[in-house]
Structures are given as structure tokens and as C-alpha cells.
Design an enzyme around this catalytic site. Structure first.
Site, PDB file in Angstrom:
ATOM      1  N   LYS A   9       0.827  -1.208   0.000  1.00  0.00           N
ATOM      2  CA  LYS A   9       0.000   0.000   0.000  1.00  0.00           C
ATOM      3  C   LYS A   9       0.865   1.263   0.000  1.00  0.00           C
ATOM      4  O   LYS A   9       2.090   1.205   0.078  1.00  0.00           O
ATOM      5  CB  LYS A   9      -0.967  -0.020   1.182  1.00  0.00           C
ATOM      6  CG  LYS A   9      -2.098  -1.025   0.980  1.00  0.00           C
ATOM      7  CD  LYS A   9      -3.150  -0.919   2.057  1.00  0.00           C
ATOM      8  CE  LYS A   9      -4.320  -1.869   1.761  1.00  0.00           C
ATOM      9  NZ  LYS A   9      -5.330  -1.846   2.829  1.00  0.00           N
TER      10      LYS A   9
ATOM     11  N   ARG B 150      -2.981  -9.954   5.585  1.00  0.00           N
ATOM     12  CA  ARG B 150      -3.440 -10.048   4.189  1.00  0.00           C
ATOM     13  C   ARG B 150      -2.312  -9.554   3.295  1.00  0.00           C
ATOM     14  O   ARG B 150      -1.995  -8.354   3.301  1.00  0.00           O
ATOM     15  CB  ARG B 150      -4.711  -9.217   4.011  1.00  0.00           C
ATOM     16  CG  ARG B 150      -5.328  -9.276   2.623  1.00  0.00           C
ATOM     17  CD  ARG B 150      -6.602  -8.436   2.583  1.00  0.00           C
ATOM     18  NE  ARG B 150      -7.212  -8.451   1.251  1.00  0.00           N
ATOM     19  CZ  ARG B 150      -6.900  -7.592   0.280  1.00  0.00           C
ATOM     20  NH1 ARG B 150      -5.997  -6.651   0.496  1.00  0.00           N
ATOM     21  NH2 ARG B 150      -7.498  -7.673  -0.894  1.00  0.00           N
TER      22      ARG B 150
END
Length: 394
Positions: free
Chosen positions: A340, A374
Site C-alpha cells: 500500500k 493479508r
């Protein structure tokens, strides 16, 4: 050196007491005196805050309250209560004898002393969150993913990558709608069209791997659960589609409730007036209450603080540092940090560099016993996370 002193990590007080010859029959009770806790209790009336502070002081502990509590110049105050486990237990015992709902506060406080996350069954597998950190492998079947640019959009490529993920993952998380900045929502029919062949193909490859589907749409959720998926990962936390909660309740499946302030455009920076940790904590607590009111069993709720969604770089870092504080909500925690923007800012554009940086953050979160990570590159995580588990969970 005349005097030799070493600071001891309080987690190892029992071992050290045994080494110095302390009476073994009292090790468990005595170790509570060396195990420190710090709790924030929100929104108490001045008289409640005052009683808690005085009770703490009487037992050699302390509590921080708003400076105007004693003069009753404010309507409410948060309280920061600290002390050893032994002191907190004693404080709770005294508060149970007090009026003004302090006995109820004491009961809730006792639950927080040693928080435990209940096991969860997903498909055929029991996830014992106290024993290990679980890896959720990401499979994006989108043409415009921020992380892999549509590399697995075609069915054959997606299933080939799914095989690789299944070998190392505890859960497979499949998404067909990109949430990258600037991405446009897709129609539910298109989302379903992308997902169903992949789920059906995976079930032919492996009938045991738990499948999570990353969707905020109730129609999609019903379709994928009928096709063989086992849980829903809703990045809107049930706020985008009013019918999603009913689907989760009807099927009785696990759901990931992620924090995001704007369910439509989740890349808009939000102003967190109480600070990002407090505001996200309150927001997730409300999501849990809403889910329970819709008939969703708490044992099926997983929480995600929403790293990268309507938060600044600094706010993302603070949530990563303090993510374990969200165990106080009584649910397993999932961390979605992989590749991210917060990782990109540190590691740059190169995906391999971002995977290395992701692994560093994942190791940190595993050391704080976050339950599910995740990640895109499961392979580089597997052995490292097993080692972290061996260090912190034994």
C-alpha cells in the site's frame, strides 16, 4: 563494577523468579505484580473519574483524568488507568462496591486484563488465533489493480496464481473491484462475472482452502457464497450496501469489517478530531454493534483498521504501531498493509522492494500477535511469520 543490574522484560517475570529461587507455589500470583497494564476508559462523569482515581491511588496505582474533573467544570472525562495486573484486579474489586455504574465498568475492565480472541471455524478449518498468525493470500482478478496491474485478470493466469497461493496461504482472498485511488466502481453483474469462474476453478483445484471474497455488494456476496466462498471481506464495513448485513446473517459466515469513513470514495482524507486511533476505535465499535443488531454472531466478526483508506501517511503509521489496542473490541484483527501507499512511500515503486518492506511491517504486526495478515507475496512471508510465532507465542 560494584553493583551489576539488568533491566528485565516483565513478560519473563515467572522465569526470573524461578531462577532466583522464589517459592514456586506463589509464582503465578506474584507475577501479576510485575505485569503492567494501561487502560483508557472513555466518557466518564467527573464523579466516576474521581472515584476511580482515588481508588487507584489508595492501592499504589494512579489514574490520569482531565484537569477540571475535581472542580466539576466539565461534563465528562476520559480516564487513563495504569497499574500492575494485581493492582487492576484489586481496583476492580473495590469499584464493584461503588455506586454510579462503577461495578459495570469494573466487570468490563476485568475482561480486558488478559484479552483472548475466540477460535473461528472457516470452512473445514479451525482458526485458533491464540496459537499462530494466519496468512491471507491476495488474488486480484481486476484489469487495473494497483499492486499487479491486471496480471491475473485472465482466468488461466488467475488459477495458476491461485495454486501458488494455496500452497502457502491459510485463506485466499479474491477481489474483482479495484480500490486503488481513482478507480471506478463496477456493476455487480460484472463483478460476479469475474468472480464465479475463479471460485469454481479453485474449488476444482482444492476443496479445503477457505475462500474470502473482497466485495461491498450484497448481490455479489450471495452469488459467491452460493458458488463456494466461505467469508466476505467488506471494505466498507457494512456501510455501502444496506443489504450486506442481512446476507452475512442469513448465511452465518465470517465477515471482515474494515474501517473507512467514506464508503463511496475511500481515498478522501478525513479529519480525525479525537485522533485517528480513538476515532477508528469508536467507528469499529459501532460497526460491531450494528452487525450484532442485524443478527451477525460476534464469533464471526473480524476487524480491519483500514490502512491506506482515508488516512494520511502519519495516521497509517500510528495505526500500525498501535493496532494491538483494537483487541479490546473482542474480535480477531486483520491487517491489510501489503504494497500500500504507506509501504510505497518507504520502499518506492519497485514491487520487490515493496514486498520486502511489507514483510518488515508484517513481522512487526506478527510480533504484536495480529491474527491475520493479508499479503500479496505469501511465499516470502511463510517462514518468517512462523519464526515470529515461535518467538512470541510459545
Amino acid at each position: 563494577m560494584d553493583v551489576l543490574i539488568r533491566q528485565i522484560d516483565s513478560r519473563f517475570s515467572k522465569e526470573e523468579m524461578a531462577r532466583i529461587g522464589f517459592d514456586s507455589g506463589y509464582v503465578d500470583s506474584a507475577s501479576k505484580k510485575y505485569d503492567y497494564r494501561l487502560f483508557k476508559i472513555f466518557g466518564l462523569a467527573p464523579y466516576q473519574a474521581t472515584i476511580i482515581k482515588q481508588t487507584a491511588l489508595s492501592l499504589g496505582s494512579d489514574a490520569a483524568v482531565h484537569r477540571d474533573v475535581l472542580m466539576c467544570k466539565i461534563d465528562s472525562s476520559d480516564v487513563l488507568l495504569g497499574g500492575s495486573v494485581a493492582q487492576i484486579i484489586s481496583i476492580c474489586g473495590k469499584l464493584k462496591k461503588q455506586p454510579f455504574s462503577l461495578s459495570k465498568i469494573a466487570v468490563e475492565l476485568e475482561k480486558q486484563i488478559i484479552p483472548k480472541v475466540a477460535p473461528m471455524k472457516i470452512r473445514k478449518k479451525l482458526f485458533d488465533f491464540e496459537k499462530k498468525t494466519f496468512l491471507m493470500g491476495i488474488l486480484n482478478v481486476t484489469p487495473d489493480s494497483f499492486s499487479d496491474g491486471g496480471k491475473y485478470f485472465e482466468k488461466d493466469a488467475a488459477l495458476m496464481h491461485a495454486k501458488e497461493l494455496i500452497a502457502k496461504s491459510d485463506i485466499l482472498d479474491i477481489g474483482a473491484e479495484s480500490t486503488r485511488p481513482g478507480a471506478q466502481p463496477i456493476e455487480q453483474e460484472e463483478e460476479i462475472r469475474r468472480l464465479l469462474p475463479i471460485i469454481e476453478g479453485i474449488r476444482q483445484i482444492d476443496d479445503d482452502i477457505p475462500i474470502s471474497v473482497d466485495t461491498r455488494n450484497s448481490k455479489t456476496a450471495r452469488a459467491v457464497l452460493d458458488a463456494g466462498a466461505d467469508m466476505i471481506n467488506d471494505i466498507s464495513g457494512l456501510s455501502y450496501d444496506p443489504s450486506m448485513a442481512d446476507v452475512i446473517s442469513d448465511y452465518g459466515v465470517p465477515v471482515v469489517l474494515m474501517h473507512s469513513e467514506n464508503a463511496i470514495n475511500m481515498q478522501i482524507t478525513h479529519e480525525y478530531k479525537r485522533g485517528v486511533v480513538d476515532d477508528v476505535f469508536f467507528a469499529l465499535a459501532k460497526k460491531v454493534d450494528f452487525a450484532l443488531s442485524c443478527g451477525i454472531d460476534k464469533k464471526n466478526i473480524i476487524l480491519d483498521v483500514g490502512i491506506g483508506f482515508d488516512k494520511t501517511y502519519e495516521e497509517n503509521l500510528e495505526l500500525i504501531r498501535r493496532m494491538d489496542e483494537f483487541f479490546s473490541l473482542g474480535c480477531p484483527l486483520l491487517a491489510g498493509v501489503s504494497r500500500k501507499s504507506v509501504i510505497k512511500k518507504i520502499a518506492g515503486e519497485d514491487i520487490s522492494s515493496r514486498d520486502e518492506a511489507t514483510l518488515a511491517v508484517s513481522a512487526y504486526l506478527a510480533s504484536k500477535k495480529i491474527n491475520i495478515l493479508r499479503v500479496h507475496n505469501v511465499s516470502i512471508h511463510r517462514k518468517s511469520i512462523e519464526l515470529i510465532d515461535e518467538l512470541v507465542r510459545r
